[in-house]
Enzyme design. Structure first.
Site, mmCIF file in Angstrom:
data_model
loop_
_atom_site.group_PDB
_atom_site.id
_atom_site.type_symbol
_atom_site.label_atom_id
_atom_site.label_comp_id
_atom_site.label_asym_id
_atom_site.label_seq_id
_atom_site.Cartn_x
_atom_site.Cartn_y
_atom_site.Cartn_z
ATOM 1 C CE LYS A 208 -58.014 34.796 -2.517
ATOM 2 N NZ LYS A 208 -58.071 35.904 -1.529
ATOM 3 C CB SER B 203 -59.316 34.327 1.812
ATOM 4 O OG SER B 203 -59.038 35.447 1.015
ATOM 5 C CB SER C 63 -57.336 37.862 2.152
ATOM 6 O OG SER C 63 -58.419 37.447 2.947
#
Lengths: 485, 95
Positions: free
Chosen positions: A79, A154, A178
């Site tokens: 990420k 996210s 997330s």
């Protein structure tokens, strides 16, 4: 069928037998990425050369018979809020579009020790603020199961990449859901560890009392392996927990006889899609057939969790994001008249609307005259929410429910309504506020879109969470389904 | 209305953000809706409840006072928008 459909043990056996090379695995990853990522948009930055260099070095280790790490040769996506030295790290923000980190996050050092290969950096909602990936300032990620739908957020890029076979595993971060919510939307396994189990050093801070890094994988066994590699105390993170790290892999016994499961009535009640609820009830029957017992319980403060979370997380964010001032890194506005104008213009040009909205909310909640009414009040309600979990865990081993109230929604359907968007996280947020671990595992499909079951455990009891998830997985085939791409 | 446009302007100044008229209006309405929703917390009596600042019971984490190597200056300045003589450079603070 790709190499990524092989299990970790199959891959390791074939590497050992020299029937497969790490360079083949990395080539497979880039072949799939080149073929699919135009449509999925999961990656923001790729470095094939560096990945192949890393792979070649690992193949040499095989040739020379050197000791191999736990995640040997596995191609990973990271990420883009986890800093990677020499690999651009943007947090999907224009503010950091050229940011070239000068150090590695602790999890990256740990992955290196475990011998995985880094492919590139994954798309996300800007600064991890959002639940749909539509807040990426570069491009939205698409759900591999249906390109018109969001992948969740996210960590949407992290979940979509695993679902699309564009990485063997990925790392995400979870502040209010997330990791778990996108894993649920994309039909993959996402684990949010107990707060403090995995070092946050090098994770660009959003809400420091909630942020936690965790793995996204195609099955529970892989989740246990990645957690084993990244968990542990780190003196560079003052909130890192000094606990012994157990053997997560040997916890996957398949035995859940006598396990006591609590199912909060609030998690299968109003606001939860009927078909999602049905999938969860079917999943509970599977667990029951394996010798577990379940009962409905109440977590009465659930309805206050979203308001509590948005006050606390936004307040922490407004403080954390004050560092983005255009002095030491990031994009500085051109020709500001003086220092103050430089701060104002750089931040206003660099941040997207959701980030500004949360900075505004947090700044308001912390400002003179409102602190007690909003911030302190929310901290007190957080105590009540945490007590809800303590009460249930006094009698039960795990809490089970859906990960999200619905399946993945359509792109663009909620962008103009932040409050509705926030309510998608109603089942993951309380867990984050309590700081306890939870995993999302695939447990059904509704109209071709995956449903995730959330298994929540006691603080630092990832072993039980993984054991239950694994037992369920061994008796179902939802995790083996792949999207048609 | 809990929030008006002057509140939004005041908060934007505190947060070092410049907002255009459209953003000001949008944030006024949205922050108002979010804060109205947050007023839900007032249904709860929290008079005798301790706040949770942190889920783990840790306080004052200290490390040994030992000298460690620090990052080299060239590296630290690698991302600097502007620098001079090994230091970050910014526009004038005073006119």
């Amino acid at each position: 069928m790709t190499l990524f459909d092989l299990s970790l043990n199959e891959i390791h056996n074939r590497l050992h037998a020299k029937d497969l090379a790490v360079t083949d695995l990395v080539a497979q990853a880039f072949e799939t990425i080149n073929e699919r990522d135009d449509r999925i948009q999961a990656y923001l930055t790729l470095d094939e050369e560096a990945a192949q260099r890393q792979a070649a070095a690992l193949d040499k280790k095989i040739a020379s018979g050197e000791a191999r790490g736990l995640l040997f040769g596995l191609p990973a996506g990271i990420k883009d809020n986890i800093v990677t030295e020499g690999l651009r790290t943007t947090c999907a923000s224009q503010f950091l579009r050229n940011y070239d980190p000068i150090y590695n996050a602790t999890v990256m050092d740990k992955l290196q020790l475990a011998d995985s290969v880094t492919l590139g950096k994954l798309n996300m909602d800007e600064f991890a603020m959002g639940g749909s990936n539509e807040n990426s300032s570069f491009m939205p990620v698409r759900n591999p199961w249906n390109l018109d739908h969001v992948p969740g957020g996210s960590s949407g890029g992290s979940a979509a990449a695993v679902a699309a076979g564009e990485a063997y595993f990925t790392l995400g971060s979870d502040t209010g859901g997330s990791i778990r919510q996108p894993a649920s939307y994309c039909g993959v396994v996402g684990l949010k560890p107990t707060y403090g189990l995995v070092s946050r050093f090098g994770l660009v801070a959003f809400a420091s009392s909630l942020d936690q890094i965790g793995p996204i994988t195609k099955n529970v066994e892989d989740s246990a392996y990645v957690l084993q590699a990244i968990a542990g105390y780190d003196e560079k993170d003052s909130t890192s927990a000094k606990v012994d790290i157990p053997d997560y892999i040997s916890a996957l016994t398949g035995d859940i006889k006598g396990l006591k499961i609590a199912v909060p009535s609030e998690y299968i009640g109003e606001g939860v899609d009927a078909a999602v609820k049905e999938s969860i009830i079917s999943a509970l029957k599977v667990l029951e057939s394996l010798g577990a017992e379940w009962e409905e319980v109440s977590l009465p403060y659930t309805e206050y969790a979203v308001a509590t979370y948005y006050l606390l997380a936004s307040s922490e964010a407004s403080s954390n994001l004050a560092r983005f001032d255009g002095v030491r890194y990031g994009v500085r506005a051109e020709n500001p008249g003086n220092l103050l104008e430089m701060y104002h213009q750089s931040r206003s040009e660099g941040f997207g609307p959701e980030v500004k909205r949360r900075i505004m909310l947090g700044t308001y909640a912390l400002s003179s005259g409102y602190y007690d009414a909003y911030y302190l009040k929310a901290q007190k309600v957080r105590t009540l929410i945490k007590q809800d979990f303590d009460n249930v865990f006094a009698k039960y081993d795990v809490i089970v429910g859906p990960t999200a109230p619905t399946t993945a929604f359509k792109l663009g359907s909620q962008v103009n309504d932040p409050l509705t968007m926030y309510l998608n996280d109603i089942l993951t947020i309380p867990v984050s506020l309590a700081g306890v671990p939870a995993i999302s595992v695939p447990c059904g499909f509704v109209s071709g879109l995956p449903v995730g079951m959330q298994i929540i455990g006691k603080a630092f009891d990832e072993q039980t969470v993984l054991r239950v998830a694994h037992a369920f997985e061994q008796n179902t085939d939802f995790h083996q389904q792949r999207p048609q791409l | 209305m809990t929030i008006n446009i002057q509140d939004v302007e005041h908060v934007a100044r505190l947060a070092r953000l410049d907002l255009n008229q459209e953003e000001k209006e949008m944030f006024t309405a949205q922050l108002d809706a979010i804060l109205k929703y947050a007023e839900k917390l007032n249904e709860l009596d929290t008079e005798n409840v301790e706040p949770t600042t942190h889920v783990l019971h840790v306080s004052n984490v200290m490390r040994e006072d030992k000298v460690h190597e620090s990052l080299p200056i060239e590296k630290v300045l690698r991302n600097a928008p502007d620098d001079e003589d090994g230091q970050f450079k910014v526009p004038a603070v005073l006119e």
